[in-house]
Scaffold this active site. Structure first.
Site, PDB file in Angstrom:
ATOM      1  N   CYS A   1      -0.971  18.947   6.332  1.00  0.00           N
ATOM      2  CA  CYS A   1      -0.379  19.380   5.060  1.00  0.00           C
ATOM      3  C   CYS A   1      -1.206  20.461   4.360  1.00  0.00           C
ATOM      4  O   CYS A   1      -0.708  21.157   3.486  1.00  0.00           O
ATOM      5  CB  CYS A   1      -0.216  18.184   4.129  1.00  0.00           C
ATOM      6  SG  CYS A   1       0.771  16.893   4.882  1.00  0.00           S
TER       7      CYS A   1
ATOM      8  N   HIS B   1       1.677  21.079  -2.505  1.00  0.00           N
ATOM      9  CA  HIS B   1       2.275  20.511  -1.290  1.00  0.00           C
ATOM     10  C   HIS B   1       3.263  19.426  -1.713  1.00  0.00           C
ATOM     11  O   HIS B   1       3.005  18.674  -2.652  1.00  0.00           O
ATOM     12  CB  HIS B   1       1.152  19.920  -0.418  1.00  0.00           C
ATOM     13  CG  HIS B   1       1.666  19.036   0.662  1.00  0.00           C
ATOM     14  ND1 HIS B   1       2.626  19.465   1.552  1.00  0.00           N
ATOM     15  CD2 HIS B   1       1.390  17.748   0.983  1.00  0.00           C
ATOM     16  CE1 HIS B   1       2.908  18.468   2.376  1.00  0.00           C
ATOM     17  NE2 HIS B   1       2.175  17.421   2.057  1.00  0.00           N
TER      18      HIS B   1
ATOM     19  N   ASN C   1       9.043  16.063   3.000  1.00  0.00           N
ATOM     20  CA  ASN C   1       7.726  16.641   3.277  1.00  0.00           C
ATOM     21  C   ASN C   1       7.823  17.488   4.553  1.00  0.00           C
ATOM     22  O   ASN C   1       8.049  16.945   5.633  1.00  0.00           O
ATOM     23  CB  ASN C   1       6.720  15.492   3.442  1.00  0.00           C
ATOM     24  CG  ASN C   1       5.297  15.972   3.698  1.00  0.00           C
ATOM     25  OD1 ASN C   1       5.062  17.157   3.941  1.00  0.00           O
ATOM     26  ND2 ASN C   1       4.348  15.060   3.632  1.00  0.00           N
TER      27      ASN C   1
HETATM   28  O1  UT7 Z   1       1.242  14.740   3.115  1.00  0.00           O
HETATM   29  C1  UT7 Z   1       0.667  13.485   3.071  1.00  0.00           C
HETATM   30  C2  UT7 Z   1       1.702  12.553   3.600  1.00  0.00           C
HETATM   31  N1  UT7 Z   1       1.852  11.269   3.039  1.00  0.00           N
HETATM   32  C3  UT7 Z   1       1.755  10.931   1.730  1.00  0.00           C
HETATM   33  O2  UT7 Z   1       1.395  11.657   0.857  1.00  0.00           O
HETATM   34  C4  UT7 Z   1       2.148   9.516   1.445  1.00  0.00           C
HETATM   35  C5  UT7 Z   1       1.450   8.920   0.264  1.00  0.00           C
HETATM   36  N2  UT7 Z   1       1.975   7.606  -0.009  1.00  0.00           N
HETATM   37  C6  UT7 Z   1       3.167   7.416  -0.608  1.00  0.00           C
HETATM   38  O3  UT7 Z   1       3.837   8.371  -0.977  1.00  0.00           O
HETATM   39  C7  UT7 Z   1       3.628   5.993  -0.836  1.00  0.00           C
HETATM   40  O4  UT7 Z   1       2.612   5.106  -0.470  1.00  0.00           O
HETATM   41  C8  UT7 Z   1       4.934   5.656  -0.059  1.00  0.00           C
HETATM   42  C9  UT7 Z   1       6.103   6.398  -0.688  1.00  0.00           C
HETATM   43  C10 UT7 Z   1       4.811   6.044   1.398  1.00  0.00           C
HETATM   44  C11 UT7 Z   1       5.232   4.155  -0.157  1.00  0.00           C
HETATM   45  O5  UT7 Z   1       5.279   3.746  -1.499  1.00  0.00           O
HETATM   46  P1  UT7 Z   1       4.507   2.447  -1.963  1.00  0.00           P
HETATM   47  O6  UT7 Z   1       4.847   2.249  -3.382  1.00  0.00           O
HETATM   48  O7  UT7 Z   1       3.065   2.604  -1.614  1.00  0.00           O
HETATM   49  O8  UT7 Z   1       5.220   1.327  -1.123  1.00  0.00           O
HETATM   50  P2  UT7 Z   1       4.579   0.270  -0.110  1.00  0.00           P
HETATM   51  O9  UT7 Z   1       4.144   0.943   1.126  1.00  0.00           O
HETATM   52  O10 UT7 Z   1       3.593  -0.574  -0.839  1.00  0.00           O
HETATM   53  O11 UT7 Z   1       5.824  -0.619   0.207  1.00  0.00           O
HETATM   54  C12 UT7 Z   1       6.447  -1.414  -0.818  1.00  0.00           C
HETATM   55  C13 UT7 Z   1       7.575  -2.176  -0.166  1.00  0.00           C
HETATM   56  C14 UT7 Z   1       7.125  -2.975   1.058  1.00  0.00           C
HETATM   57  O12 UT7 Z   1       7.845  -4.193   1.057  1.00  0.00           O
HETATM   58  P3  UT7 Z   1       7.131  -5.540   0.539  1.00  0.00           P
HETATM   59  O13 UT7 Z   1       5.934  -5.730   1.427  1.00  0.00           O
HETATM   60  O14 UT7 Z   1       6.765  -5.284  -0.886  1.00  0.00           O
HETATM   61  O15 UT7 Z   1       8.197  -6.575   0.735  1.00  0.00           O
HETATM   62  C15 UT7 Z   1       7.592  -2.148   2.209  1.00  0.00           C
HETATM   63  O16 UT7 Z   1       7.859  -2.900   3.355  1.00  0.00           O
HETATM   64  O17 UT7 Z   1       8.596  -1.285   0.281  1.00  0.00           O
HETATM   65  C16 UT7 Z   1       8.865  -1.545   1.670  1.00  0.00           C
HETATM   66  N3  UT7 Z   1       9.230  -0.290   2.316  1.00  0.00           N
HETATM   67  C17 UT7 Z   1      10.477   0.206   2.288  1.00  0.00           C
HETATM   68  N4  UT7 Z   1      11.609  -0.268   1.750  1.00  0.00           N
HETATM   69  C18 UT7 Z   1      12.716   0.495   1.900  1.00  0.00           C
HETATM   70  C19 UT7 Z   1       8.425   0.576   2.985  1.00  0.00           C
HETATM   71  N5  UT7 Z   1       9.143   1.631   3.403  1.00  0.00           N
HETATM   72  C20 UT7 Z   1      10.410   1.416   2.989  1.00  0.00           C
HETATM   73  C21 UT7 Z   1      11.602   2.156   3.117  1.00  0.00           C
HETATM   74  N6  UT7 Z   1      12.724   1.660   2.548  1.00  0.00           N
HETATM   75  N7  UT7 Z   1      11.659   3.338   3.739  1.00  0.00           N
END
Ligand code: UT7
Length: 332
Positions: free
Chosen positions: A114, A259, A289
């Site tokens: 990125c 980004h 992204n």
């Molecule tokens: O260029 C760099 C690239 N990456 C980034 O910058 C990513 C940085 N991180 C993020 O943007 C966030 O961490 C995410 C958007 C990826 C995820 O958000 P979060 O608030 O950290 O969610 P999480 O990973 O803690 O997941 C929360 C819940 C989980 O369920 P439980 O365990 O609470 O029951 C996940 O299993 O959301 C669930 N989950 C989803 N639900 C629906 C994870 N992915 C998905 C999905 N759809 N696609």
């Protein structure tokens, strides 16, 4: 003093729009979850097999040349930033040079995810200021759609990424105040495995096995929370550092072009820098992204819309896999 100017910027995205609802038909996710957590509404995927980042880059380079008022044949060096190269080797820049009809023009691929555009900008700036090249095509191009796991197991990563390419044509300028003021980049490999693809890998014999595929080592793996934490700490930190060492105040910034990884990250960065929302470019809702393409794609659109224009002071900032991060100040 000779400086490096952004002479023109162009972009290209494939025509296939994939909405959050389209993804929700493939695996367990929802438009509401994706929009709330990331700000993404839709992204673009290549229309069919056989289209790589170098193919997407061709129209982006042509548009950038047109905006710069140069012929494609005037390009004397290519830098291609990508984490999804057309093939394992050679680099996408070699394919692109061939597609553009530029035999003999050097092509350097860089792998800085990125932050690739900012790493490339630093290299191009050094080349141009020392007089080595005069018309550098700095490209960011990605085809993510063929490399993400569109199933329940891969949903955390699959909803984030989209395909696209963008290019900046860079060249020397003597115009007072114009050009790249500074580029600062960093890396910290202690976070390398927080966002990576483990295999195929040259350190394994063989590089790829059926077992590795079954173990899902061929898909991107991400510790989202950790990446989020680092991004919201490092992006404001490096942005402040570039501002401070150039004696530039936040009020002097006309536009922040960050980004596009997550709208929440960029809102947080703007808030930490105390930048008003109207000075921040967001286009993640349309493209997700696009990694190395995301900053030049956002800049190209901002220029097309008249939001970024000649004389404006642009702050760019990125964070991504590696970990890598950086910031740059450029007067258009
Ligand atoms: O260029 C760099 C690239 N990456 C980034 O910058 C990513 C940085 N991180 C993020 O943007 C966030 O961490 C995410 C958007 C990826 C995820 O958000 P979060 O608030 O950290 O969610 P999480 O990973 O803690 O997941 C929360 C819940 C989980 O369920 P439980 O365990 O609470 O029951 C996940 O299993 O959301 C669930 N989950 C989803 N639900 C629906 C994870 N992915 C998905 C999905 N759809 N696609």
């Amino acid at each position: 003093m000779t400086r490096t100017a952004i002479l023109g910027v162009g972009h290209y995205v494939p025509s296939k729009v994939v909405t959050n609802d389209d993804l929700a038909k493939m695996f367990d996710t929802s438009d509401e979850w994706i929009q709330q957590r990331t700000g993404i509404k839709e992204r673009r995927f290549i229309e069919e097999e056989g289209i790589g980042p170098a193919d997407l880059a061709v129209p982006a380079v042509k548009m950038a040349c047109e905006k710069a008022g140069i012929e494609v044949s005037e390009i004397d060096a290519i830098i291609f930033a990508t984490l999804s190269p057309d093939h394992e080797f050679p680099g996408s820049g070699c394919f692109l040079g061939d597609y553009l009809g530029l035999p003999g023009v050097p092509a350097l691929d860089i792998r800085n995810q990125c932050s690739g555009f900012l790493y490339g900008l630093q290299i191009a700036d050094a080349w141009i200021r020392c007089g080595m090249y005069e018309r550098v095509a700095l490209v960011g191009g990605e085809v993510h759609s063929t490399g993400i796991d569109l199933s329940d197991e891969g949903r955390d990563v699959a909803v984030l990424f989209g395909d696209g390419a963008a290019c900046a044509i860079l060249g020397p300028t003597e115009e007072e105040g114009r050009g790249v003021m500074d580029v600062e980049v960093h890396a910290d490999g202690s976070g390398a495995k927080e966002l990576w693809i483990e295999a195929p890998a040259s350190k394994y014999i063989p590089r790829i096995t059926h077992e590795m595929i079954d173990q899902r080592k061929v898909w991107p793996a991400m510790n989202g929370k950790q990446v989020f934490r680092w991004a919201t700490s490092k992006m404001p930190e490096v942005a402040r550092s570039v501002l401070e060492r150039n004696g530039v105040g936040v009020a002097d910034i006309d536009l922040l072009v960050p980004h596009q990884a997550n709208r929440r990250i960029n809102e947080f960065v703007a808030q930490k820098l105390e930048l008003p929302t109207e000075k921040v470019v967001h286009n993640i809702h349309k493209y997700g992204n696009t990694t190395a393409a995301s900053i030049p794609l956002a800049l190209s659109e901002a220029m097309q819309e008249g939001r970024a224009k000649k004389g404006d002071l642009i702050l760019m900032a990125a964070f991504g896999s590696g970990f890598t991060w950086g910031a740059s100040l450029v007067r258009l």
